[in-house]
Design a protein around this motif. Structure first.
Motif, PDB file in Angstrom:
ATOM      1  N   GLU A 187       0.897  -1.291  -0.142  1.00 35.55           N
ATOM      2  CA  GLU A 187       0.121   0.143   0.256  1.00 35.55           C
ATOM      3  C   GLU A 187       0.797   1.450   0.066  1.00 35.55           C
ATOM      4  OE1 GLU A 187      -2.025  -0.648   3.413  1.00 35.55           O
ATOM      5  OE2 GLU A 187      -4.117  -1.378   2.377  1.00 35.55           O
ATOM      6  N   THR A 188       2.192   1.254   0.290  1.00 34.23           N
ATOM      7  CA  THR A 188       2.726   2.337   0.517  1.00 34.23           C
ATOM      8  C   THR A 188       4.158   2.364  -0.346  1.00 34.23           C
ATOM      9  OG1 THR A 188       4.159   1.222   2.289  1.00 34.23           O
ATOM     10  CG2 THR A 188       2.400   2.557   3.014  1.00 34.23           C
ATOM     11  N   SER A 189       4.414   1.450  -0.895  1.00 32.10           N
ATOM     12  CA  SER A 189       5.481   1.342  -1.770  1.00 32.10           C
ATOM     13  C   SER A 189       5.254   1.877  -3.236  1.00 32.10           C
ATOM     14  CB  SER A 189       6.170   0.143  -1.721  1.00 32.10           C
ATOM     15  OG  SER A 189       5.385  -0.951  -2.257  1.00 32.10           O
ATOM     16  N   LYS A 190       6.238   2.213  -4.133  1.00 31.77           N
ATOM     17  CA  LYS A 190       6.171   2.438  -5.637  1.00 31.77           C
ATOM     18  C   LYS A 190       6.048   1.197  -6.074  1.00 31.77           C
ATOM     19  CE  LYS A 190       8.349   5.026  -9.144  1.00 31.77           C
ATOM     20  NZ  LYS A 190       9.162   5.898  -9.665  1.00 31.77           N
ATOM     21  N   ARG A 191       5.146   1.322  -7.380  1.00 29.94           N
ATOM     22  CA  ARG A 191       4.920  -0.034  -8.024  1.00 29.94           C
ATOM     23  C   ARG A 191       5.820   0.248  -9.613  1.00 29.94           C
ATOM     24  NH1 ARG A 191       0.986   1.145  -4.123  1.00 29.94           N
ATOM     25  NH2 ARG A 191      -0.250  -0.688  -3.509  1.00 29.94           N
ATOM     26  N   CYS A 192       6.494  -0.814  -9.772  1.00 28.82           N
ATOM     27  CA  CYS A 192       7.287  -0.794 -10.976  1.00 28.82           C
ATOM     28  C   CYS A 192       6.727  -2.012 -11.713  1.00 28.82           C
ATOM     29  CB  CYS A 192       8.760  -0.871 -10.722  1.00 28.82           C
ATOM     30  SG  CYS A 192       9.642   0.559 -10.328  1.00 28.82           S
ATOM     31  N   ILE A 193       5.975  -1.698 -12.860  1.00 29.47           N
ATOM     32  CA  ILE A 193       5.057  -2.662 -13.348  1.00 29.47           C
ATOM     33  C   ILE A 193       5.920  -3.097 -14.828  1.00 29.47           C
ATOM     34  CG2 ILE A 193       2.877  -3.312 -14.451  1.00 29.47           C
ATOM     35  CD1 ILE A 193       1.735  -1.212 -12.916  1.00 29.47           C
ATOM     36  N   MET A 194       5.758  -4.546 -15.181  1.00 27.97           N
ATOM     37  CA  MET A 194       6.504  -5.060 -16.150  1.00 27.97           C
ATOM     38  C   MET A 194       5.481  -5.984 -16.966  1.00 27.97           C
ATOM     39  SD  MET A 194      10.190  -6.945 -16.807  1.00 27.97           S
ATOM     40  CE  MET A 194       9.734  -8.568 -16.090  1.00 27.97           C
ATOM     41  N   PHE A 195       5.456  -5.802 -18.446  1.00 23.24           N
ATOM     42  CA  PHE A 195       4.281  -6.476 -19.036  1.00 23.24           C
ATOM     43  C   PHE A 195       5.179  -7.648 -19.797  1.00 23.24           C
ATOM     44  CE2 PHE A 195       2.649  -2.072 -19.018  1.00 23.24           C
ATOM     45  CZ  PHE A 195       1.264  -2.406 -18.362  1.00 23.24           C
ATOM     46  N   LEU A 200      -4.804  -4.327 -12.928  1.00 21.67           N
ATOM     47  CA  LEU A 200      -4.639  -2.889 -13.439  1.00 21.67           C
ATOM     48  C   LEU A 200      -5.783  -2.247 -13.905  1.00 21.67           C
ATOM     49  CD1 LEU A 200      -2.584  -0.867 -13.562  1.00 21.67           C
ATOM     50  CD2 LEU A 200      -2.041  -1.711 -16.113  1.00 21.67           C
ATOM     51  N   LYS A 201      -6.619  -2.816 -14.616  1.00 19.60           N
ATOM     52  CA  LYS A 201      -8.051  -2.348 -15.118  1.00 19.60           C
ATOM     53  C   LYS A 201      -8.816  -2.348 -13.811  1.00 19.60           C
ATOM     54  CE  LYS A 201     -12.104  -3.975 -17.532  1.00 19.60           C
ATOM     55  NZ  LYS A 201     -12.827  -4.907 -18.272  1.00 19.60           N
ATOM     56  N   ASP A 202      -8.986  -2.794 -12.689  1.00 19.75           N
ATOM     57  CA  ASP A 202      -9.739  -2.765 -11.439  1.00 19.75           C
ATOM     58  C   ASP A 202      -9.264  -1.657 -10.828  1.00 19.75           C
ATOM     59  OD1 ASP A 202     -11.502  -4.625 -12.847  1.00 19.75           O
ATOM     60  OD2 ASP A 202     -10.781  -6.082 -10.990  1.00 19.75           O
ATOM     61  N   THR A 203      -7.967  -1.494 -10.691  1.00 17.65           N
ATOM     62  CA  THR A 203      -7.105  -0.443  -9.871  1.00 17.65           C
ATOM     63  C   THR A 203      -7.647   0.958 -10.274  1.00 17.65           C
ATOM     64  OG1 THR A 203      -5.427  -1.832  -9.183  1.00 17.65           O
ATOM     65  CG2 THR A 203      -4.937   0.435  -9.194  1.00 17.65           C
ATOM     66  N   VAL A 204      -7.501   0.930 -11.817  1.00 19.21           N
ATOM     67  CA  VAL A 204      -7.801   2.271 -12.490  1.00 19.21           C
ATOM     68  C   VAL A 204      -9.112   2.446 -12.175  1.00 19.21           C
ATOM     69  CG1 VAL A 204      -8.031   3.431 -14.746  1.00 19.21           C
ATOM     70  CG2 VAL A 204      -5.958   2.161 -14.106  1.00 19.21           C
ATOM     71  N   TRP A 214      -5.370   0.906  -5.317  1.00 22.93           N
ATOM     72  CA  TRP A 214      -4.747  -0.337  -5.543  1.00 22.93           C
ATOM     73  C   TRP A 214      -5.382  -1.612  -5.198  1.00 22.93           C
ATOM     74  CZ3 TRP A 214      -1.303  -0.604  -9.206  1.00 22.93           C
ATOM     75  CH2 TRP A 214      -0.559   0.524  -9.634  1.00 22.93           C
ATOM     76  N   GLN A 215      -5.690  -2.646  -6.004  1.00 22.97           N
ATOM     77  CA  GLN A 215      -6.224  -3.813  -5.420  1.00 22.97           C
ATOM     78  C   GLN A 215      -5.277  -4.642  -5.070  1.00 22.97           C
ATOM     79  OE1 GLN A 215      -9.788  -3.726  -5.759  1.00 22.97           O
ATOM     80  NE2 GLN A 215      -9.367  -1.654  -5.889  1.00 22.97           N
ATOM     81  N   ASP A 216      -5.805  -5.521  -4.148  1.00 19.15           N
ATOM     82  CA  ASP A 216      -4.789  -6.905  -3.578  1.00 19.15           C
ATOM     83  C   ASP A 216      -4.180  -7.450  -4.730  1.00 19.15           C
ATOM     84  OD1 ASP A 216      -3.326  -8.451  -2.162  1.00 19.15           O
ATOM     85  OD2 ASP A 216      -5.209  -9.204  -0.914  1.00 19.15           O
ATOM     86  N   SER A 217      -2.766  -7.740  -4.982  1.00 15.85           N
ATOM     87  CA  SER A 217      -2.521  -8.406  -6.132  1.00 15.85           C
ATOM     88  C   SER A 217      -2.875  -9.981  -5.889  1.00 15.85           C
ATOM     89  CB  SER A 217      -1.086  -8.231  -6.278  1.00 15.85           C
ATOM     90  OG  SER A 217      -0.391  -8.401  -5.149  1.00 15.85           O
ATOM     91  N   ASP A 218      -2.732 -10.297  -4.657  1.00  7.52           N
ATOM     92  CA  ASP A 218      -3.005 -11.864  -4.324  1.00  7.52           C
ATOM     93  C   ASP A 218      -4.375 -12.021  -4.921  1.00  7.52           C
ATOM     94  OD1 ASP A 218      -0.704 -11.792  -3.042  1.00  7.52           O
ATOM     95  OD2 ASP A 218      -1.436 -11.827  -0.927  1.00  7.52           O
ATOM     96  N   SER A 219      -5.346 -11.200  -5.047  1.00  8.88           N
ATOM     97  CA  SER A 219      -6.435 -11.566  -5.650  1.00  8.88           C
ATOM     98  C   SER A 219      -6.778 -11.604  -7.274  1.00  8.88           C
ATOM     99  CB  SER A 219      -7.840 -11.023  -5.006  1.00  8.88           C
ATOM    100  OG  SER A 219      -8.026 -10.571  -3.710  1.00  8.88           O
TER     101      SER A 219
END
Length: 214
Positions: free
Chosen positions: A8-16, A86-90, A95-100
């Motif tokens: 919840e507090t860290s910066k996200r670095c997303i890779m596709f 990412l879609k639901d987060t936007v 930010w949605q829980d990535s585990d889900s």
């Protein structure tokens, strides 16, 4: 005061990875960049990266064997999520829980002989209970015949805790030589020659077999 999680507090670095359609990849990247200002204000920033050594989340529409995918697995602790995360987060502006949103791809698991559930368990395990990186203490050399490019294999080896040398002079006797052409006959040092199948097994199963794998 309510405590917040690291995610919840860290910066996200997303890779596709695995976006075979160039337009699909461009769309996902644009989605992140479009909402970057909001992410930066509300969630401590976000970026798009192509470097597996620094990504915090790997977004994949389906399983695809690649150097970047293997590098993320080797690092450990990186969620492999579907684009819906990412879609639901936007859409929800939170930010949605990535585990889900862990990737589900039964067809890909069967085709590539990959167990996503076991990879999820490794990624979400307590860091203090994780074993050492699979290639920790190992030295490698890439033969020119090896399938992966030098930069790709260097990142992969580093993510797995190993060292990739650029020359064999002065190398340790147990240096592992990555090649597509394995010796046909056993001889002194022939057991040090390993192919791409051996490498994939080491990363995916988190083991270091010294026998040849076909």
């Amino acid at each position: 005061r309510q405590r917040t999680s690291h995610e919840e507090t860290s910066k996200r670095c997303i890779m596709f990875v695995g976006f075979d359609d160039v337009l699909d990849h461009a769309f996902e990247k644009q989605r992140v960049e479009m909402y970057a200002p909001w992410f930066a204000v509300s969630s401590h920033g976000v970026c798009v990266t192509t470097d597996a050594r620094c990504c915090t989340h790997l977004v994949m529409p389906r399983l695809k064997m690649s150097a970047k995918f293997l590098s993320v697995i080797a690092r450990g602790g990186v969620p492999i999520v579907s684009p819906n995360w990412l879609k639901d987060t936007v859409q929800k502006k939170k930010w949605q829980d990535s585990d889900s949103y862990w990737l589900e791809d039964a067809e890909g698991e069967e085709r590539l002989n990959i167990n996503l559930e076991s990879l999820k368990e490794r990624a979400t395990s307590d860091p203090l209970k994780l074993s050492a990186p699979v290639f920790q203490g190992c030295t490698f050399y890439r033969h020119e015949s090896f399938a992966m490019k030098r930069d790709e294999i260097r990142v992969l080896i580093e993510c797995a805790g190993g060292i990739l040398l650029t020359e064999t002079h002065g190398a340790p006797a147990d240096m592992i030589i990555l090649t597509n052409v394995l010796p046909k006959k056993k001889s002194e040092g022939s057991e040090n020659f390993k192919d791409i199948h051996w490498l994939k097994r080491c990363i995916l199963e988190n083991v270091l077999p010294r026998t040849r794998v076909h």
